[in-house]
Structure formats: structure tokens, C-alpha cells
Design a protein around this motif. Structure first.
Motif, PDB file in Angstrom:
ATOM      1  N   GLY A 323      79.601 -61.246  34.572  1.00 36.82           N
ATOM      2  CA  GLY A 323      80.129 -62.331  35.386  1.00 36.82           C
ATOM      3  C   GLY A 323      79.097 -63.407  35.671  1.00 36.82           C
ATOM      4  O   GLY A 323      79.382 -64.610  35.578  1.00 36.82           O
ATOM      5  N   LEU A 324      77.871 -62.995  36.020  1.00 36.67           N
ATOM      6  CA  LEU A 324      76.814 -63.960  36.311  1.00 36.67           C
ATOM      7  C   LEU A 324      76.445 -64.755  35.063  1.00 36.67           C
ATOM      8  O   LEU A 324      76.200 -65.973  35.139  1.00 36.67           O
ATOM      9  CB  LEU A 324      75.583 -63.226  36.847  1.00 36.67           C
ATOM     10  CG  LEU A 324      74.404 -64.093  37.294  1.00 36.67           C
ATOM     11  CD1 LEU A 324      74.825 -65.004  38.444  1.00 36.67           C
ATOM     12  CD2 LEU A 324      73.211 -63.234  37.699  1.00 36.67           C
ATOM     13  N   ILE A 325      76.402 -64.103  33.921  1.00 36.15           N
ATOM     14  CA  ILE A 325      76.099 -64.798  32.662  1.00 36.15           C
ATOM     15  C   ILE A 325      77.176 -65.836  32.357  1.00 36.15           C
ATOM     16  O   ILE A 325      76.873 -66.955  31.929  1.00 36.15           O
ATOM     17  CB  ILE A 325      75.976 -63.774  31.514  1.00 36.15           C
ATOM     18  CG1 ILE A 325      74.695 -62.963  31.689  1.00 36.15           C
ATOM     19  CG2 ILE A 325      75.992 -64.464  30.154  1.00 36.15           C
ATOM     20  CD1 ILE A 325      74.594 -61.770  30.774  1.00 36.15           C
ATOM     21  N   GLN A 326      78.413 -65.497  32.621  1.00 38.10           N
ATOM     22  CA  GLN A 326      79.503 -66.433  32.377  1.00 38.10           C
ATOM     23  C   GLN A 326      79.372 -67.674  33.252  1.00 38.10           C
ATOM     24  O   GLN A 326      79.577 -68.804  32.788  1.00 38.10           O
ATOM     25  CB  GLN A 326      80.841 -65.741  32.633  1.00 38.10           C
ATOM     26  CG  GLN A 326      82.056 -66.602  32.335  1.00 38.10           C
ATOM     27  CD  GLN A 326      83.351 -65.870  32.615  1.00 38.10           C
ATOM     28  OE1 GLN A 326      83.368 -64.889  33.361  1.00 38.10           O
ATOM     29  NE2 GLN A 326      84.441 -66.310  32.021  1.00 38.10           N
ATOM     30  N   ARG A 327      78.992 -67.477  34.510  1.00 36.18           N
ATOM     31  CA  ARG A 327      78.891 -68.615  35.420  1.00 36.18           C
ATOM     32  C   ARG A 327      77.643 -69.453  35.172  1.00 36.18           C
ATOM     33  O   ARG A 327      77.705 -70.689  35.183  1.00 36.18           O
ATOM     34  CB  ARG A 327      78.886 -68.104  36.875  1.00 36.18           C
ATOM     35  CG  ARG A 327      80.182 -67.448  37.303  1.00 36.18           C
ATOM     36  CD  ARG A 327      80.202 -67.224  38.802  1.00 36.18           C
ATOM     37  NE  ARG A 327      79.105 -66.360  39.241  1.00 36.18           N
ATOM     38  CZ  ARG A 327      79.178 -65.042  39.305  1.00 36.18           C
ATOM     39  NH1 ARG A 327      80.293 -64.425  38.944  1.00 36.18           N
ATOM     40  NH2 ARG A 327      78.152 -64.320  39.724  1.00 36.18           N
ATOM     41  N   ARG A 328      76.523 -68.795  34.966  1.00 36.60           N
ATOM     42  CA  ARG A 328      75.254 -69.519  34.875  1.00 36.60           C
ATOM     43  C   ARG A 328      74.993 -70.129  33.490  1.00 36.60           C
ATOM     44  O   ARG A 328      74.379 -71.194  33.393  1.00 36.60           O
ATOM     45  CB  ARG A 328      74.101 -68.583  35.226  1.00 36.60           C
ATOM     46  CG  ARG A 328      74.119 -68.102  36.664  1.00 36.60           C
ATOM     47  CD  ARG A 328      73.710 -69.197  37.627  1.00 36.60           C
ATOM     48  NE  ARG A 328      73.657 -68.709  39.000  1.00 36.60           N
ATOM     49  CZ  ARG A 328      72.575 -68.143  39.539  1.00 36.60           C
ATOM     50  NH1 ARG A 328      71.483 -67.984  38.808  1.00 36.60           N
ATOM     51  NH2 ARG A 328      72.587 -67.723  40.781  1.00 36.60           N
ATOM     52  N   MET A 329      75.417 -69.444  32.431  1.00 39.63           N
ATOM     53  CA  MET A 329      75.084 -69.895  31.084  1.00 39.63           C
ATOM     54  C   MET A 329      76.292 -70.467  30.343  1.00 39.63           C
ATOM     55  O   MET A 329      76.170 -70.870  29.177  1.00 39.63           O
ATOM     56  CB  MET A 329      74.491 -68.734  30.268  1.00 39.63           C
ATOM     57  CG  MET A 329      73.196 -68.186  30.830  1.00 39.63           C
ATOM     58  SD  MET A 329      72.378 -67.010  29.710  1.00 39.63           S
ATOM     59  CE  MET A 329      71.869 -68.109  28.391  1.00 39.63           C
ATOM     60  N   ASP A 330      77.435 -70.500  31.017  1.00 39.50           N
ATOM     61  CA  ASP A 330      78.650 -71.042  30.395  1.00 39.50           C
ATOM     62  C   ASP A 330      78.962 -70.321  29.084  1.00 39.50           C
ATOM     63  O   ASP A 330      79.289 -70.949  28.071  1.00 39.50           O
ATOM     64  CB  ASP A 330      78.501 -72.551  30.158  1.00 39.50           C
ATOM     65  CG  ASP A 330      79.843 -73.228  29.853  1.00 39.50           C
ATOM     66  OD1 ASP A 330      80.869 -72.681  30.277  1.00 39.50           O
ATOM     67  OD2 ASP A 330      79.852 -74.275  29.174  1.00 39.50           O
ATOM     68  N   LEU A 331      78.861 -69.013  29.133  1.00 40.31           N
ATOM     69  CA  LEU A 331      79.185 -68.182  27.981  1.00 40.31           C
ATOM     70  C   LEU A 331      80.436 -67.369  28.294  1.00 40.31           C
ATOM     71  O   LEU A 331      80.703 -67.065  29.459  1.00 40.31           O
ATOM     72  CB  LEU A 331      78.027 -67.233  27.652  1.00 40.31           C
ATOM     73  CG  LEU A 331      76.797 -67.856  26.993  1.00 40.31           C
ATOM     74  CD1 LEU A 331      75.645 -66.853  26.973  1.00 40.31           C
ATOM     75  CD2 LEU A 331      77.110 -68.321  25.578  1.00 40.31           C
TER      76      LEU A 331
END
Length: 368
Positions: A323-331
Motif C-alpha cells: 500500500g505504501l509503495i502504491q501511494r509513494r511511488m505511484d506503482l
């Protein structure tokens, strides 16, 4: 001269290496495969214009940097431990069973139905029957794969995968039909469990339910079964050479069905904890991919129940960071799945390297 002849023998460095290096192979090669997978995934990130350093920093931050991070990680580890055992136990007999996802779904549904039926019963009886129901359903489902393998020669990998899809379809059918709570409008679910039949948190300072302790104990018990009992020894013999085991009079059929059923029972237990500790009812959230991630964990741990524990914690940290990767890195949220897939391919390729390096043989270190 006589004093030298009677002097006690002191173990040499060479003799110690003769013992340690053959065992080190099972640790070094999976670690190298894991690192290779991470490097290949880093190249994938570079190709899509993202920083590998930022990615792994977010994985550490979300999965391991604080008590809240460990809470997110360990809450995912409980079903991963039990799902990995569903793969690791049959693997000791040379079987590749990958249908744990279906056993989790049906085990969770069985626990939810029994829990609602026993809503007014004492908690001890309710918990006991819910656990028994979940483990019996999961064990029967995966045990059927072992029976098909032994009695009809059906490939267990294909059978377990197809039966996983059937199990998920049955779970969705019953949740949306016979066992549906009429008040669950947007997301079909069974009737919520009463508070007395909900599994609480462990008293360890962070909110992690008792499923984690159950998973660790299951791994330890499985290791004792395989490495310290005659039944486990017979299973290892049958896994190395089925015909030789049959010639020696070992009950190969009972071992195959028994170990697959035990693995399925652990997967069903994972479904129980997902219902009783996480969701509160059976619904589509039971199909979360834990059974498929358990395949990677079991292979990365070389089907060693004790090694499953640290590997599951590592993979749990990866999944907690999605979830954090999706929000922070737009992945996409599936980026972690891509990572797991690349690591899994690297693990499979690493199988070809076992026994090819003389440095991991005792003979190499037997120097004059």
C-alpha cells in the motif's frame, strides 16, 4: 613417542568444514537466488523509471522499521506460515501441492458457519469445534489430492491447482447463497461471529493475533515430525525413492494421503484465523493470495519447517509494504506480486545448481 600416540584427538578446522559446508549449500544457494531475484527486479524498476533504492527503503519502512510496521507484517505472517506448511509437508514425499488457497477459503467458511451455529455455546467449545471444522475441511480437500495421486496417478500439481479454483467457486457460491447474511448488501458475507468467538491479540505490546503463535508452533511441530520421528523418516525415504520404500514395506499410500491431509489441515487452520481474528465472517476477502505466496515461502525455505518462519516474516514485510509503495511511488498494488514472481523463478532456476559445486562437498575439505 608414547605420549604423542595417546594424546586426545582435537577436531581440526578441516573436519569442521567437512560437516558444515555440505549443510551450507541449502542456505547459500537460496540466498543467492533471492539476491538475484532482487537484482532482476531492480532492473525492472529502472526500466519503468523508478528508483530501486526508494523501493527497498519503503519496504523496510512499511514492514520492519517500527512497532506499527511489525504489527502489519506479523499479522500477515500467520496465514503465510500455515499456507507454506501445506506445500512443505507433501514436498517431503516428492509432491508439489499448490492448492492451499482453496483449503484456506473452505476452512474459513467452515469455521464461520460452525461459529454462527454455536453462537450461544461456551467459548471453549465454540473455538474447539471451529478449529476442528476448519482443519477437517482443509485436510479432506488437500488429502483428496493425495488420494488421487496414489490411487489414480493423477498429477498432484494440476489436481491441487484445479481443486483450488473449485474450492474458491464453492466458497463464493455458498457465501452469496445458502450462508449469506441478509444484511450484507454491498459485500456478501456470512453472519458475523459473536464477540465471544473472536480471537484476541497476543500480549506482546503490538496488535498481533494468536494465529502467529499457532503458525510458529505448527512449524516447530512439523519439523519435529519430519526430523525426529520414525513417521517423518519413512516419509523422507518415500520422497527419495518411492519404489525402494514400497520394497521395504513402508505404507507409501498412507504417508502420501496423511501428509497431504495434514498440510491441508494447516491451511484450513489459516482460514479459521482469517475469519475469527481478522474479518469476523467469511467473505471474498478470504481469497487474498496467501496460499500462492506460501508456495514461494516453502520453496525459498527448501521445505524446511523451521526455515519457513524467517522467510515468511520477510515475505510478510514485502506484502505489508504494497500500500505504501502504491501511494509513494505511484506503482500498481501488484508490484509486490511481480517481485515475488521474479524471486520464485530465480528459486526454481537455482534448483539446477545443487550438487554442482565441489566446495559444498565433504570430500573437497578432506585435505591431508
Amino acid at each position: 613417542m608414547s605420549e604423542l600416540a595417546t594424546a586426545p584427538t582435537v577436531p581440526s578446522r578441516t573436519s569442521a568444514l567437512q560437516v558444515l559446508m555440505p549443510r551450507a549449500e541449502a542456505i547459500v544457494i537460496p540466498l543467492v537466488a533471492l539476491l538475484t531475484g532482487l537484482v532482476v527486479f531492480s532492473l525492472f524498476l529502472v526500466a519503468v523509471g523508478k528508483s530501486p533504492a526508494d523501493f527497498y527503503a519503503l519496504v523496510y519502512k512499511a514492514g520492519f522499521s517500527s512497532s506499527f510496521s511489525w504489527q502489519n507484517t506479523l499479522s500477515r505472517v500467520a496465514p503465510l506460515l500455515l499456507a507454506a506448511l501445506c506445500v512443505a509437508l507433501p514436498a517431503r514425499l516428492g509432491l508439489v501441492v499448490i492448492g492451499g488457497e482453496g483449503a484456506i477459503a473452505l476452512g474459513g467458511l467452515a469455521a464461520a458457519v460452525v461459529g454462527v451455529w454455536l453462537a450461544g455455546a461456551p467459548s471453549v467449545i465454540g473455538f474447539a469445534l471451529m478449529v476442528v471444522a476448519a482443519m477437517l475441511v482443509g485436510g479432506a480437500w488437500i488429502g483428496a489430492v493425495g488420494a488421487l495421486r496414489f490411487r489414480r496417478g493423477v498429477n498432484e500439481t494440476i489436481a491441487s491447482l484445479l481443486m483450488a479454483y473449485i474450492a474458491i467457486a464453492l466458497m463464493n457460491h455458498w457465501v452469496e447463497g445458502m450462508f449469506r447474511d441478509p444484511t450484507s448488501l454491498n459485500k456478501p458475507s456470512t453472519t458475523p461471529l459473536p464477540p465471544s468467538l473472536r480471537v484476541g491479540e497476543m500480549p506482546i505490546g503490538i496488535d498481533v493475533h494468536w494465529g502467529f503463535a499457532a503458525g510458529v508452533l505448527a512449524c516447530i511441530a512439523s519439523w519435529v515430525l519430519i526430523e525426529r520421528t520414525t513417521l517423518g523418516f519413512a516419509a523422507r525415504i518415500a520422497g527419495d525413492n518411492v519404489r525402494a520404500a514400497q520394497v521395504q514395506g513402508l505404507p507409501v499410500g498412507k504417508l502420501i494421503i496423511g501428509f497431504t491431509a495434514l498440510g491441508g489441515a494447516f491451511a484450513g487452520l489459516a482460514g479459521f484465523f482469517e475469519v475469527a481474528a481478522v474479518h469476523g465472517s467469511a467473505n471474498g476477502s478470504l481469497v487474498s493470495g496467501y496460499g500462492y505466496t506460501g508456495i514461494l515461502i516453502a520453496f525459498l525455505a527448501r521445505h524446511n519447517p523451521l526455515a519457513i518462519i524467517p522467510v515468511a516474516i520477510l515475505l510478510g514485510g514485502f506484502e505489508a509494504s504494497s500500500g505504501l509503495i502504491q501511494r509513494r511511488m505511484d506503482l500498481p498494488d501488484a508490484t509486490v506480486v511481480v517481485l515475488e514472481g521474479i524471486v520464485f523463478v530465480a528459486i526454481l532456476l537455482s534448483e539446477t545448481f545443487y550438487g554442482r559445486f565441489r566446495i559444498f562437498t565433504a570430500a573437497y575439505w578432506a585435505k591431508p
